[in-house]
Design a protein around this motif. Structure first.
Motif, PDB file in Angstrom:
ATOM      1  N   PRO A   7       0.804  -1.232   0.000  1.00  0.00           N
ATOM      2  CA  PRO A   7       0.000   0.000   0.000  1.00  0.00           C
ATOM      3  C   PRO A   7       0.834   1.279   0.000  1.00  0.00           C
ATOM      4  O   PRO A   7       0.265   2.371   0.044  1.00  0.00           O
ATOM      5  CB  PRO A   7      -0.814  -0.111   1.293  1.00  0.00           C
ATOM      6  N   THR A  23       0.511   6.536   1.347  1.00  0.00           N
ATOM      7  CA  THR A  23      -0.101   5.281   1.786  1.00  0.00           C
ATOM      8  C   THR A  23      -1.517   5.257   1.238  1.00  0.00           C
ATOM      9  O   THR A  23      -2.291   6.208   1.454  1.00  0.00           O
ATOM     10  CB  THR A  23      -0.148   5.159   3.319  1.00  0.00           C
ATOM     11  N   THR A  58      -5.355   3.444   0.493  1.00  0.00           N
ATOM     12  CA  THR A  58      -6.406   2.523   0.929  1.00  0.00           C
ATOM     13  C   THR A  58      -7.480   2.533  -0.149  1.00  0.00           C
ATOM     14  O   THR A  58      -7.418   3.324  -1.099  1.00  0.00           O
ATOM     15  CB  THR A  58      -7.047   2.972   2.258  1.00  0.00           C
ATOM     16  N   THR A  96       2.413  -3.471   6.253  1.00  0.00           N
ATOM     17  CA  THR A  96       1.793  -4.612   5.578  1.00  0.00           C
ATOM     18  C   THR A  96       1.913  -5.798   6.513  1.00  0.00           C
ATOM     19  O   THR A  96       2.572  -5.711   7.564  1.00  0.00           O
ATOM     20  CB  THR A  96       2.509  -4.958   4.252  1.00  0.00           C
TER      21      THR A  96
END
Lengths: 112, 112
Positions: free
Chosen positions: A75, A99, A101, B101
């Motif tokens: 991510p 980052t 999502t 992660t």
């Protein structure tokens, strides 16, 4: 921006394209509602703060951005962007750490 | 470190505790094998580079770290750490942006 942008996840490419076009609402829409941006040593948390930060950058600077490298690890996406414009020391390469999502960009840090 | 560390995800807390203890192999083990660290304007990519960076920081500085704030947004954790020690301008608050992660820390950016 650059050919290397084709390697970037869509939210990152959309953010960088919208920055080039100074498209504030598209930039704001790239972020999750509770996202955190860290730029020039300050945190900007949530949609309203990120809108204000976006407008502030657009008002303060006329910038040319060139993507130099893109690396994604899960991510995280790390992008080196050469930024040239009306500021002392121009041009500089700025590190962008995203980052991601499924709600958009959760966090972005920009620093030398 | 600080009471606020209890709010941090385990990998972040482990990293910050190991930094305090200068425990290089534990620090290296907190990261995914292809992780990227950006610190003092430079990228360190992969286990060997991260080990060299970790050793370099431990050798160059004697530091005291105090966690000032922790914020998690999905796989992003943003930590403000006050760092004091044998460097000009001490103490400073350094922004730490982690992307996590299930393989460990994928990316870490440290900057003012």
């Amino acid at each position: 921006m650059s050919e290397t942008l084709v390697d970037a996840p869509e939210a990152v490419a959309a953010y960088l394209r919208a920055r080039t076009d100074t498209d504030v609402e598209t930039i704001v829409g790239c972020f999750a509602p509770d996202a955190v941006v860290h730029d020039e040593g300050r945190d900007h948390v949530g949609t309203e703060a990120i809108r204000a930060w976006t407008n502030g950058v657009a008002a303060a600077y006329t910038l040319t951005r060139t993507v130099r490298s893109v690396r994604s690890i899960g991510p995280a996406t790390v992008v080196a962007v050469e930024v040239a414009g009306n500021f002392p020391g121009s041009p500089v390469v700025l590190h962008h750490h995203f980052t991601l999502t499924d709600r958009g960009i959760a966090a972005l840090t920009i620093c030398p």
